[in-house]
Structures are given as structure tokens and as C-alpha cells.
Design an enzyme around this catalytic site. Structure first.
Site, PDB file in Angstrom:
ATOM      1  N   TYR A  32     -37.043  71.329   5.644  1.00 15.49           N
ATOM      2  CA  TYR A  32     -36.576  70.563   4.331  1.00 15.49           C
ATOM      3  C   TYR A  32     -36.336  69.230   4.562  1.00 15.49           C
ATOM      4  O   TYR A  32     -36.319  68.523   5.451  1.00 15.49           O
ATOM      5  CB  TYR A  32     -35.387  71.374   4.021  1.00 15.49           C
ATOM      6  CG  TYR A  32     -34.035  70.952   4.660  1.00 15.49           C
ATOM      7  CD1 TYR A  32     -33.223  70.018   4.003  1.00 15.49           C
ATOM      8  CD2 TYR A  32     -33.569  71.445   5.887  1.00 15.49           C
ATOM      9  CE1 TYR A  32     -32.094  69.443   4.625  1.00 15.49           C
ATOM     10  CE2 TYR A  32     -32.795  70.880   6.384  1.00 15.49           C
ATOM     11  CZ  TYR A  32     -31.696  69.989   5.954  1.00 15.49           C
ATOM     12  OH  TYR A  32     -30.443  69.464   6.619  1.00 15.49           O
ATOM     13  N   LYS A 146     -36.198  69.361  11.374  1.00 14.01           N
ATOM     14  CA  LYS A 146     -35.328  69.544  10.334  1.00 14.01           C
ATOM     15  C   LYS A 146     -35.422  70.765   9.531  1.00 14.01           C
ATOM     16  O   LYS A 146     -36.241  70.945   8.479  1.00 14.01           O
ATOM     17  CB  LYS A 146     -35.325  68.215   9.130  1.00 14.01           C
ATOM     18  CG  LYS A 146     -34.301  68.016   8.381  1.00 14.01           C
ATOM     19  CD  LYS A 146     -34.400  66.889   7.488  1.00 14.01           C
ATOM     20  CE  LYS A 146     -33.240  66.774   6.577  1.00 14.01           C
ATOM     21  NZ  LYS A 146     -31.862  66.517   7.202  1.00 14.01           N
ATOM     22  N   GLU A 178     -24.792  63.718  17.745  1.00 14.78           N
ATOM     23  CA  GLU A 178     -25.025  63.123  16.604  1.00 14.78           C
ATOM     24  C   GLU A 178     -23.611  63.946  15.561  1.00 14.78           C
ATOM     25  O   GLU A 178     -22.775  64.496  16.240  1.00 14.78           O
ATOM     26  CB  GLU A 178     -26.286  63.578  15.804  1.00 14.78           C
ATOM     27  CG  GLU A 178     -26.737  64.881  15.974  1.00 14.78           C
ATOM     28  CD  GLU A 178     -28.168  65.202  15.412  1.00 14.78           C
ATOM     29  OE1 GLU A 178     -28.707  64.355  14.862  1.00 14.78           O
ATOM     30  OE2 GLU A 178     -28.544  66.351  15.545  1.00 14.78           O
ATOM     31  N   LEU A 202     -31.561  64.680  15.221  1.00 15.37           N
ATOM     32  CA  LEU A 202     -32.593  64.486  14.207  1.00 15.37           C
ATOM     33  C   LEU A 202     -32.637  62.807  14.410  1.00 15.37           C
ATOM     34  O   LEU A 202     -31.896  61.952  14.267  1.00 15.37           O
ATOM     35  CB  LEU A 202     -32.242  65.120  13.134  1.00 15.37           C
ATOM     36  CG  LEU A 202     -33.187  64.866  11.809  1.00 15.37           C
ATOM     37  CD1 LEU A 202     -34.502  65.652  12.256  1.00 15.37           C
ATOM     38  CD2 LEU A 202     -32.593  65.153  10.445  1.00 15.37           C
TER      39      LEU A 202
END
Length: 283
Positions: A32, A146, A178, A202
């Protein structure tokens, strides 16, 4: 009336039909993206859709549309829904098939779903800063994809929210990776640091924009991981994402970062980020 795009058609919400056999529902077997919309215009759409295509390739998912066609879908949704400020959500699943773990044989058509969401910029938080909570990073080892498999991030975000914090700062063996839905940055002695691109994070689109801004502003950058202990000693900490833009962090686990105020480098990056958005420059 809100319009959605699903399985090749623009349709109204009360007319949507989703198969219970969709592999996105059973397995999270899909990818997505969330694309920001400012003043009715997509922001960094090409970069987002390119990443969507790359994520799909990493899970051997054949995209049913070209990148240009997907951007066209996003623009059509903005027009149909008269969206001024907000986001376009888009996902691609491997399609509907009898529930079994291996890929369907023969392959079934992938399903693209997209819709718009209204949403304003988090201006107050961007000025005052937010609190974050450290949470152990227990996610899988392909965070560069993702994917729809977000349970680890959901649990981390919920733990942070339960502690009265806006975001979780994730760490593996004490190394900051992250946030639960963001990229983390620290600033020490004028140098911006962030985890290098790897399978553990990511590669955020806003992260890319911020690194470009640092180059334009002659702000030194080290794509080098830092520890949670080092995070507490940073002069500034901020995180980035499509929805948060450049968000200053004021406390981690209740401990004040720097002087407890939005830092100068964070301010510079916020200001420079706004110049990249045509509709904001007109305000």
C-alpha cells in the site's frame, strides 16, 4: 457522496463489494501507499507510486496497472471527491482465491483499492513538538516492503498512545531503527543522523525530501544508526512521514530532549519543506 476505486471501477461507498477470499484479508498479502494532497494537488506522487511498484515486485505481485494509470486514478479520486487537503490511500492485494498459503495457481487478478481521506496539517504539534515512547522493534525483517502486515507497528503505536505519546521510537538491541509509522532523525552538534536504508526500515518518501533539503541547506548528514542511549543525548530529535511532515520530538520516555523546544535545524527543515509545496507558498 464519497467515491472509491476498487477492482477497476469508481464506485460509491454503499456499492462496494469486497470478497472475503481476498488474500489481503486473509494474509495481509499486499502492499500500500498513502499520498499527501495539498490544495487539491498530489505531493511526491511519482515517488510514492514508484515505491508501491517496488514493494509489489519484492513480494512477486504483478501490478495490474502502470504507474501513470495509478496516478491517474488518484487524481480522478481527488476530483470526484472534491478533496482539497488530505490523502489518497491505495493498496494492491494478490486477489481473491481459496484460502491456502501458497500463491494461487493459476494466478488470479490483483485487486487495487483506493480512496481519499480529508486531513489537515498537524501545525500545532509541529510547533510545540510531541512526546514519544521507546518500544522494542519486534517486527519482521523486511521493513523495506510497505506491506499490509502492520500488526507489529500497530502494537507499538498503541503502546505509545497508551502512555500518552504521539509516536513510538523503535529499537533493535538498543539501536534505533525508525518509528511505528515514521522515520527517526537525531541532531547532534549540527549534524543530522538517521538509520541508513536497509531491510530494517522503510525508505520514507518524506525522509528522501528531508535529506535533499539538508543537502540544499548545507546541513551535514550521516546516514548512520544511533543508539537509544544516544537519542536521549541528542540536541534535537524529529521524525518524518507523509502525514507528520517534519515533527519535532520534545521528550522520549518522559526525558526532555535538548532544551525541550523545537530545535533550530528542525525549524529550518520545516520551513524548507513548506517551500516544496506550491499551495503552501501561496499562503
Amino acid at each position: 457522496m464519497t467515491f472509491y476505486f476498487i477492482d477497476g471501477q469508481f464506485t460509491k461507498q454503499d456499492e462496494i463489494k469486497i470478497s472475503i477470499d481476498d488474500r489481503g484479508y486473509y494474509f495481509g498479502d499486499g502492499v500500500y501507499e498513502v499520498i499527501k494532497v495539498y490544495g487539491g494537488e498530489l505531493f511526491t506522487a511519482e515517488e510514492h507510486i514508484s515505491r508501491l511498484t517496488k514493494s509489489a515486485a519484492k513480494i512477486n505481485l504483478t501490478m495490474p496497472y502502470s504507474e501513470d494509470q495509478l496516478i491517474g486514478v488518484a487524481r480522478e479520486l481527488i476530483d470526484r471527491n472534491n478533496l482539497l487537503d488530505g490523502h489518497v490511500y491505495m493498496q494492491v492485494t494478490r486477489g481473491a482465491a481459496v484460502r491456502q498459503h501458497h500463491f494461487p495457481v493459476p494466478a488470479v487478478p490483483a485487486v487495487v483499492t483506493a480512496y481519499t481521506m480529508e486531513g489537515s496539517r498537524p501545525k500545532e504539534n509541529m510547533k510545540s513538538g510531541v512526546a514519544v515512547k521507546s518500544v522494542e522493534d519486534i517486527r519482521w525483517l523486511r521493513c523495506d516492503i510497505k506491506s499490509l502486515n502492520l500488526l507489529g507497528s500497530v502494537l507499538a503505536k498503541e503502546e505509545a498512545k497508551a502512555a500518552g505519546c504521539e509516536e513510538a521510537i523503535l529499537h533493535r538491541d538498543g539501536i534505533v531503527t525508525e518509528g511505528s509509522s515514521t522515520n527517526m532523525f537525531g541532531v547532534k552538534d549540527g549534524v543530522v543522523r538517521t538509520h541508513p536504508v536497509s531491510n530494517l526500515i522503510l525508505e520514507g518518501i518524506t525522509r528522501q525530501v528531508v535529506l535533499q533539503l539538508c543537502d540544499e541547506l548545507n546541513i551535514p548528514v550521516e546516514e548512520k544508526a544511533f543508539t537509544l542511549a544516544e537519542a536521549f543525548e541528542m540536541d534535537e530529535v524529529f521524525y518524518t512521514s507523509t502525514t507528520a511532515e517534519v515533527m519535532p520530538v520534545i521528550t522520549i520516555d518522559g526525558q526532555t530532549i535538548g532544551d525541550g523546544q523545537r530545535g533550530n535545524i528542525t525549524k529550518k527543515l520545516q520551513k524548507a519543506f513548506a517551500t516544496k509545496i506550491p499551495s503552501l507558498c501561496k499562503q
